[in-house]
Design an enzyme around this catalytic site. Sequence first.
Site, PDB file in Angstrom:
ATOM      1  N   LYS A   7     -13.264  -4.606   9.836  1.00 45.29           N
ATOM      2  CA  LYS A   7     -14.106  -3.530   8.978  1.00 45.29           C
ATOM      3  C   LYS A   7     -15.443  -3.387   9.128  1.00 45.29           C
ATOM      4  CE  LYS A   7     -10.889  -4.655   4.991  1.00 45.29           C
ATOM      5  NZ  LYS A   7     -10.594  -5.562   3.847  1.00 45.29           N
ATOM      6  N   ASP A  26     -10.125 -10.076   9.444  1.00 42.29           N
ATOM      7  CA  ASP A  26     -10.219  -8.569   8.597  1.00 42.29           C
ATOM      8  C   ASP A  26     -11.262  -7.960   8.239  1.00 42.29           C
ATOM      9  OD1 ASP A  26      -8.094  -6.979   6.705  1.00 42.29           O
ATOM     10  OD2 ASP A  26      -9.961  -7.596   5.482  1.00 42.29           O
ATOM     11  N   VAL A  56       0.875  -1.185  -0.051  1.00 41.70           N
ATOM     12  CA  VAL A  56      -0.128  -0.184   0.187  1.00 41.70           C
ATOM     13  C   VAL A  56       1.009   1.284  -0.041  1.00 41.70           C
ATOM     14  CG1 VAL A  56      -1.813   1.242   1.159  1.00 41.70           C
ATOM     15  CG2 VAL A  56      -1.842  -1.215   1.066  1.00 41.70           C
ATOM     16  N   GLY A  96     -10.977  -1.146   0.549  1.00 40.73           N
ATOM     17  CA  GLY A  96     -10.124  -0.778  -0.474  1.00 40.73           C
ATOM     18  C   GLY A  96     -10.378   0.534  -1.001  1.00 40.73           C
ATOM     19  N   GLY A 105      -5.823  -4.416  -2.959  1.00 37.42           N
ATOM     20  CA  GLY A 105      -4.887  -4.382  -3.902  1.00 37.42           C
ATOM     21  C   GLY A 105      -4.112  -3.003  -3.936  1.00 37.42           C
ATOM     22  N   LYS A 165      -6.721  -1.081   9.197  1.00 35.78           N
ATOM     23  CA  LYS A 165      -8.147  -1.417   9.802  1.00 35.78           C
ATOM     24  C   LYS A 165      -7.978  -2.092  11.203  1.00 35.78           C
ATOM     25  CE  LYS A 165      -7.177  -4.723   6.903  1.00 35.78           C
ATOM     26  NZ  LYS A 165      -6.531  -4.380   5.218  1.00 35.78           N
ATOM     27  N   GLU A 217      -2.960 -10.677   3.187  1.00 34.09           N
ATOM     28  CA  GLU A 217      -2.270 -10.129   4.204  1.00 34.09           C
ATOM     29  C   GLU A 217      -1.207 -10.952   4.143  1.00 34.09           C
ATOM     30  OE1 GLU A 217      -3.208  -7.152   6.207  1.00 34.09           O
ATOM     31  OE2 GLU A 217      -4.585  -7.124   4.657  1.00 34.09           O
TER      32      GLU A 217
HETATM   33  N1  HSE Z   1      -6.397  -8.439   2.837  1.00 32.80           N
HETATM   34  C1  HSE Z   1      -7.548  -7.308   2.636  1.00 32.80           C
HETATM   35  C2  HSE Z   1      -8.433  -8.034   1.756  1.00 32.80           C
HETATM   36  C3  HSE Z   1      -6.689  -6.055   2.232  1.00 32.80           C
HETATM   37  O1  HSE Z   1      -8.293  -9.065   1.101  1.00 32.80           O
HETATM   38  O2  HSE Z   1      -9.429  -7.490   1.662  1.00 32.80           O
HETATM   39  C4  HSE Z   1      -7.738  -5.058   2.074  1.00 32.80           C
HETATM   40  O3  HSE Z   1      -8.360  -4.509   3.334  1.00 32.80           O
END
Ligand code: HSE
Length: 413
Positions: free
Chosen positions: A200, A196, A12, A129, A298, A100, A185
């Site tokens: 979010k 993850d 990123v 994203g 991405g 996050k 990740e």
């Molecule tokens: N690893 C996370 C995903 C990256 O696949 O959504 C973006 O937050």
Amino acid sequence: MQNVAVIGYGVVGSGTVELFMKNRESISKKLGKDCDIKYILDLRDFPHSPFADRIIHDFDTILNDDEIEVVAEVVGGTTFAYDYTKRLLEKGKSVVTSNKALVAAKGAELLKIAQEHNCSYLFEASVGGGIPIIRPLCKCLAGNEIIKISGILNGTTNFILSKMIKDQLTFSDALKMAQTLGYAEADPTADIEGEDACRKICILGSLAYGKHIYPEYVHCSGITHITLDDIEYASNAGYVVKLIGSVAKLEDGRVSAIVCPRLVAKNNMLANVEDVYNAITVTGDGVGDVLFYGQGAGKLPTASAVVGDIIDCLRHKERPVAIGWEDCDNEKFVVNYKETSTAAYVRIKADDAENMKSALSEMFGKLMYIERSGRPENELAFITPVMKEADLASNLTILSHSAEIACKIRIYG
Ligand code: HSE
């Protein structure tokens, strides 16, 4: 000149630098002032990077440089990132992030520090994203009471499930492909176990309901147990499997939040969200359903959101962007998922599976059995009626004494 620093030159971070520098001229025009990236902080050297001259290794250089107004923290994690963010905000420097994990764990505290020091803490890139979701939720939809938010919040797992559904790849082969393409990740556990997506949905719920929702209070399960057999059963019943995060307000003022794989009907819009794309449905009392869709992971899609936040901070230097939520006692605010209800797909294995049907009906009520080609005699797959999660769990515990519970997936809707 308005100066920016970037902490972390990974996927990123390098995307953020690349996009910012590529569009620097037009960004400067939008700001009405020249802007530049002065420092890139990383442990490593990048001698072949066109921005090698900006690489530094000492955080204090950024902290103590009065020319730095905005810092992009894209290093990830909750240790260094937390310490750096706190110290930068305490110095009145705005921080933007895609982190996050940090926002979900420490958002209330960091937002308060930003407010006290007249600067901004922005995190558009932390959810979805490249999809604009944080700002629309806080601004364009501010006139609504948010009834529910739900959707596909993790690009890696959506990519894996898409490959399993469309190309019959096994879970582990699809995961390897996601890692090669840089979606997962560094440690894919957070993606595939749903953590993850959980972070979010906590961020979105905290924004929507004004109180911090901590991931520890949200029931979360991932996709590692899902096989191609489950994908086939689901398809034969008219569904696809998706990892869904949801948060909703209850009538008593509490919220329910959960992340888990679900069977989504093939005619639901979420069923057609494929590969690394994310889609989030926000339901407001005025607007009804709004769908946000785009690339959820991405390098450049995420960088797009980070750079957008940098520009917003530079624009609002004198009047920081006010978004946030309060801390709160989650024991009282977040309902235990076992109090909520769901229907579920269940696959069991037992030597006398065929003879268990009447016992299963007594236990769950009317069941819908599903077939698949080559179904072994010792396997049964069915969908239960809607029932309390607590009852579903206790029925499955009782059933596990006479059968192997090979898979359980909740139904979406
Ligand atoms: N690893 C996370 C995903 C990256 O696949 O959504 C973006 O937050």
